[in-house]
Design a protein around this motif. Sequence first.
Motif, PDB file in Angstrom:
ATOM      1  N   ASP A 122     -78.760 -74.782 -84.215  1.00  0.00           N
ATOM      2  CA  ASP A 122     -78.841 -73.512 -84.934  1.00  0.00           C
ATOM      3  C   ASP A 122     -80.026 -73.448 -85.902  1.00  0.00           C
ATOM      4  N   GLY A 172     -84.369 -68.128 -79.349  1.00  0.00           N
ATOM      5  CA  GLY A 172     -83.576 -68.124 -80.574  1.00  0.00           C
ATOM      6  C   GLY A 172     -82.084 -68.103 -80.308  1.00  0.00           C
ATOM      7  N   MET A 173     -81.571 -66.933 -79.977  1.00  0.00           N
ATOM      8  CA  MET A 173     -80.119 -66.779 -79.838  1.00  0.00           C
ATOM      9  C   MET A 173     -79.514 -67.726 -78.812  1.00  0.00           C
ATOM     10  N   THR A 205     -74.757 -60.345 -78.404  1.00  0.00           N
ATOM     11  CA  THR A 205     -75.778 -59.888 -79.339  1.00  0.00           C
ATOM     12  C   THR A 205     -76.186 -58.451 -79.021  1.00  0.00           C
ATOM     13  N   ALA A 223     -82.989 -72.565 -83.814  1.00  0.00           N
ATOM     14  CA  ALA A 223     -82.797 -71.179 -83.381  1.00  0.00           C
ATOM     15  C   ALA A 223     -83.201 -70.215 -84.485  1.00  0.00           C
ATOM     16  N   LYS A 224     -82.775 -70.489 -85.710  1.00  0.00           N
ATOM     17  CA  LYS A 224     -83.115 -69.616 -86.833  1.00  0.00           C
ATOM     18  C   LYS A 224     -84.629 -69.576 -87.067  1.00  0.00           C
ATOM     19  N   ILE A 283     -77.269 -64.068 -89.615  1.00  0.00           N
ATOM     20  CA  ILE A 283     -77.916 -65.309 -89.180  1.00  0.00           C
ATOM     21  C   ILE A 283     -78.518 -66.061 -90.358  1.00  0.00           C
ATOM     22  N   MET A 336     -78.733 -71.180 -80.115  1.00  0.00           N
ATOM     23  CA  MET A 336     -77.984 -71.225 -81.379  1.00  0.00           C
ATOM     24  C   MET A 336     -76.801 -72.183 -81.305  1.00  0.00           C
ATOM     25  N   SER A 337     -76.156 -72.264 -80.150  1.00  0.00           N
ATOM     26  CA  SER A 337     -74.952 -73.100 -80.044  1.00  0.00           C
ATOM     27  C   SER A 337     -75.273 -74.586 -80.007  1.00  0.00           C
TER      28      SER A 337
END
Length: 295
Positions: free
Chosen positions: A222, A214-215, A102, A225-226, A263, A218-219
């Motif tokens: 998600d 957040g990031m 990122t 995370a968003k 995203i 994500m995995s």
Amino acid sequence: MRNLLILLVFFATSFGFSQELNCNVVVNAQLTGNENLQIYKTLEKQLTEFVNKTQWTKRKFKPQERIDCNIVINVTGQSGENFEASVQVQSSRPVFGSTYTTPVYNVNDKDFSFNYLEFQNLTYNENQYESNLISVLAFHINMVLGLDAESFSKEGGDPYFKQAQRIVNYSQQENFKGWKLEDGLQSKFALIDNILSPTFSDFRTVMYNYHRKGMDIMSTNDKDAKNEIALSLAYFRKMNANRPNSYLTRVFFDAKAEEIEQIFSSGPSVDVTTLIDLLNRVAPTHASKWRNIKF
């Protein structure tokens, strides 16, 4: 015994040295019309070694912890030992549980003139002015280190930001642009003043929440995370009300705008009505990207 001593020296140098950066340095002199001059190749090689081999911190960085960054120096003119240029500095960090990196820092510093004599020694002293070439690079490297640390730990960037401020203070003794209050709202002075100002204290919360809450999830989730990323960006509303169109806000969105667009334009749907309104208010220069957010 001799072989043992050699081995001990090898381990001492290998593990005692703290290399913090994996940095690609490019010196582009096309605009001078003399880009093939040996001095530009020498400068690029020296700066690559200087940036990557200087010990910038007292921390011990594991190989996988080194920060990926790019420094592109665009030379626009040269007269003897005097160079006119701009410098683009970018950095990124890995995202937990993925192969994605990122973007964290993206600055185009146009206040960059310097003196350089081919093969001159390039040394960094954290408490002393050496040259504008050294000061500009050291300032941005400390910003890279600081923002990277902020993305992992709340206020983790403090020692690097304070060092960047020291560099600003001792570099003001010379007549190079970018180091003083009167040099404008997009100077190195303005950038570090913003980041250490209580007015922008929420920015550091954004850096931590955006990346760690957040990031980095994500995995595994998600949608959550968003939502966390959208919540972190909401802090810009207050910052923008206190100081509209700040340089710090611009630096953040110059690094993140494309990523934010991606995203929120794919994956699980979340409510983005409020977010899009916010983005258009605080980062209107990226309006074309915000129009692509469809969810």
